[in-house]
Design a protein around this motif. Structure first.
Motif, PDB file in Angstrom:
ATOM      1  N   GLU A 126      10.346   9.610  11.965  1.00 48.85           N
ATOM      2  CA  GLU A 126      10.044   8.535  13.009  1.00 48.85           C
ATOM      3  C   GLU A 126      10.751   7.294  12.772  1.00 48.85           C
ATOM      4  O   GLU A 126      10.685   6.353  13.645  1.00 48.85           O
ATOM      5  CB  GLU A 126       8.605   8.287  13.037  1.00 48.85           C
ATOM      6  CG  GLU A 126       7.785   7.816  12.105  1.00 48.85           C
ATOM      7  CD  GLU A 126       7.355   8.733  10.807  1.00 48.85           C
ATOM      8  OE1 GLU A 126       6.445   8.444  10.106  1.00 48.85           O
ATOM      9  OE2 GLU A 126       7.915   9.871  10.948  1.00 48.85           O
ATOM     10  N   TYR A 127      11.449   7.149  11.770  1.00 48.76           N
ATOM     11  CA  TYR A 127      12.433   6.077  11.365  1.00 48.76           C
ATOM     12  C   TYR A 127      13.833   6.222  11.208  1.00 48.76           C
ATOM     13  O   TYR A 127      14.153   7.296  10.520  1.00 48.76           O
ATOM     14  CB  TYR A 127      11.851   5.373  10.206  1.00 48.76           C
ATOM     15  CG  TYR A 127      10.319   5.072  10.209  1.00 48.76           C
ATOM     16  CD1 TYR A 127      10.082   3.621  10.620  1.00 48.76           C
ATOM     17  CD2 TYR A 127       9.052   5.739   9.446  1.00 48.76           C
ATOM     18  CE1 TYR A 127       8.680   3.212  10.559  1.00 48.76           C
ATOM     19  CE2 TYR A 127       7.881   5.319   9.598  1.00 48.76           C
ATOM     20  CZ  TYR A 127       7.700   4.082  10.137  1.00 48.76           C
ATOM     21  OH  TYR A 127       6.381   3.765  10.261  1.00 48.76           O
ATOM     22  N   ARG A 152       5.080   2.878   4.873  1.00 47.81           N
ATOM     23  CA  ARG A 152       4.632   3.551   6.050  1.00 47.81           C
ATOM     24  C   ARG A 152       3.232   3.269   6.409  1.00 47.81           C
ATOM     25  O   ARG A 152       3.111   3.091   7.795  1.00 47.81           O
ATOM     26  CB  ARG A 152       4.735   5.223   5.654  1.00 47.81           C
ATOM     27  CG  ARG A 152       6.063   5.677   5.974  1.00 47.81           C
ATOM     28  CD  ARG A 152       6.002   7.277   5.980  1.00 47.81           C
ATOM     29  NE  ARG A 152       5.310   7.816   5.011  1.00 47.81           N
ATOM     30  CZ  ARG A 152       5.729   7.934   3.618  1.00 47.81           C
ATOM     31  NH1 ARG A 152       6.990   7.995   3.407  1.00 47.81           N
ATOM     32  NH2 ARG A 152       4.886   8.846   2.839  1.00 47.81           N
ATOM     33  N   ARG A 153       2.473   3.237   5.521  1.00 46.85           N
ATOM     34  CA  ARG A 153       0.960   2.872   5.683  1.00 46.85           C
ATOM     35  C   ARG A 153       1.115   1.188   6.424  1.00 46.85           C
ATOM     36  O   ARG A 153       0.263   0.856   7.399  1.00 46.85           O
ATOM     37  CB  ARG A 153       0.127   2.590   4.452  1.00 46.85           C
ATOM     38  CG  ARG A 153      -0.206   4.167   4.253  1.00 46.85           C
ATOM     39  CD  ARG A 153      -1.325   4.110   3.204  1.00 46.85           C
ATOM     40  NE  ARG A 153      -0.869   3.381   1.762  1.00 46.85           N
ATOM     41  CZ  ARG A 153      -0.161   3.948   0.919  1.00 46.85           C
ATOM     42  NH1 ARG A 153       0.347   5.049   0.962  1.00 46.85           N
ATOM     43  NH2 ARG A 153       0.075   3.125   0.073  1.00 46.85           N
ATOM     44  N   HIS A 154       1.965   0.325   5.808  1.00 53.67           N
ATOM     45  CA  HIS A 154       1.990  -0.930   6.351  1.00 53.67           C
ATOM     46  C   HIS A 154       2.413  -1.069   7.794  1.00 53.67           C
ATOM     47  O   HIS A 154       2.062  -1.759   8.532  1.00 53.67           O
ATOM     48  CB  HIS A 154       2.766  -1.897   5.378  1.00 53.67           C
ATOM     49  CG  HIS A 154       2.891  -3.505   5.812  1.00 53.67           C
ATOM     50  ND1 HIS A 154       1.885  -4.158   5.516  1.00 53.67           N
ATOM     51  CD2 HIS A 154       3.569  -3.949   6.545  1.00 53.67           C
ATOM     52  CE1 HIS A 154       2.032  -5.327   5.928  1.00 53.67           C
ATOM     53  NE2 HIS A 154       3.086  -5.110   6.612  1.00 53.67           N
ATOM     54  N   CYS A 155       3.516  -0.256   7.959  1.00 56.90           N
ATOM     55  CA  CYS A 155       4.070  -0.297   9.404  1.00 56.90           C
ATOM     56  C   CYS A 155       3.832   0.562  10.243  1.00 56.90           C
ATOM     57  O   CYS A 155       4.300   0.853  11.362  1.00 56.90           O
ATOM     58  CB  CYS A 155       5.690   0.083   9.002  1.00 56.90           C
ATOM     59  SG  CYS A 155       6.749  -1.186   8.256  1.00 56.90           S
ATOM     60  N   GLY A 156       2.698   1.362  10.071  1.00 57.80           N
ATOM     61  CA  GLY A 156       1.979   2.133  10.932  1.00 57.80           C
ATOM     62  C   GLY A 156       2.104   1.949  12.349  1.00 57.80           C
ATOM     63  O   GLY A 156       2.812   0.973  12.696  1.00 57.80           O
ATOM     64  N   PRO A 157       1.535   2.559  13.192  1.00 54.05           N
ATOM     65  CA  PRO A 157       1.568   2.288  14.889  1.00 54.05           C
ATOM     66  C   PRO A 157       1.397   0.846  15.029  1.00 54.05           C
ATOM     67  O   PRO A 157       0.172   0.600  14.402  1.00 54.05           O
ATOM     68  CB  PRO A 157       0.710   3.442  15.288  1.00 54.05           C
ATOM     69  CG  PRO A 157       0.294   4.473  14.446  1.00 54.05           C
ATOM     70  CD  PRO A 157       0.609   3.648  12.855  1.00 54.05           C
ATOM     71  N   ARG A 158       1.773   0.257  15.861  1.00 56.08           N
ATOM     72  CA  ARG A 158       1.987  -1.198  16.154  1.00 56.08           C
ATOM     73  C   ARG A 158       1.726  -1.169  17.844  1.00 56.08           C
ATOM     74  O   ARG A 158       2.373  -0.186  18.575  1.00 56.08           O
ATOM     75  CB  ARG A 158       3.179  -1.944  15.925  1.00 56.08           C
ATOM     76  CG  ARG A 158       3.124  -2.134  14.265  1.00 56.08           C
ATOM     77  CD  ARG A 158       2.305  -3.405  13.999  1.00 56.08           C
ATOM     78  NE  ARG A 158       2.272  -3.278  12.475  1.00 56.08           N
ATOM     79  CZ  ARG A 158       1.636  -4.072  11.854  1.00 56.08           C
ATOM     80  NH1 ARG A 158       0.791  -4.857  12.368  1.00 56.08           N
ATOM     81  NH2 ARG A 158       1.785  -4.106  10.277  1.00 56.08           N
TER      82      ARG A 158
END
Length: 189
Positions: A38-39, A183-189
């Motif tokens: 996804e990145y 990944r946990r920090h940047c999760g869905p926004r």
């Protein structure tokens, strides 16, 4: 797909301290290669990079941002080399402030994430306890700076990132842990 521009030093580059002459871990081992499908990750890591503090270095970063085009996230993880070269935590944080103030107007709509590197640990490159203390203090100063500038902040010291024998560079497991934390920090926004 979210586009990430990761600006950093050897731990972003993926330096493998077991190698000679700047070798790096394979892309699937480096944290920048473990972010998932996804990145779209642009690895702008450079061995030995310190926090840019000269106008020419600001211009190089501006050029990089222009060449890469729009990104969703601009992450910055720097400061370790500054601290290894005996900068105080306060000096490194002030360099980071000046750098971020120079580049924030250039990132467009990108989310900016300041990542405090994991604290140094005893090793071949880290022989004095005060070096470790400076790295812990620097992380706290980065958090305060991010709040002041209104940007996102992550403390990689909370992600259980394993370091190698030198006390500075991520181990293979450290790259895995870092990618998971990001990944946990940047999760869905």
């Amino acid at each position: 797909m979210r586009r990430l521009l990761c600006f950093g030093d050897s731990n972003t580059y993926g330096y493998d301290p077991r190698s000679f002459a700047g070798g790096r871990y394979p892309s699937q081992v480096r944290w920048t290669g473990r972010m998932g499908p996804e990145y779209d990750v642009i690895n702008a890591g450079q061995n030995g990079r310190m926090i840019p503090c000269r106008s020419a270095e600001y211009a190089e970063t501006a050029d990089l941002l222009r060449r890469m085009g729009p990104v969703d996230l601009f992450s910055v993880m720097l400061g370790t080399n500054d601290l290894l070269n005996l900068a105080t935590a306060e000096e490194a944080a002030e360099r980071m402030r000046r750098f971020l103030e120079a580049v924030l107007p250039l990132v467009g709509n990108a989310r900016v994430l300041l990542i405090a590197p994991p604290p140094l640990r005893p090793g071949e490159w880290v022989t004095e306890p005060e070096m470790i203390d400076r790295s812990v203090r620097y992380a706290a100063l980065c958090g305060a700076l991010a709040r002041e500038l209104g940007i996102d902040y992550a403390d990689a010291g909370a992600w259980n990132v394993g370091l190698t024998f030198d006390g500075v560079h991520f181990s293979e497991e450290g790259h895995r842990a870092f990618a998971g934390g990001l990944r946990r920090h940047c999760g869905p926004r």
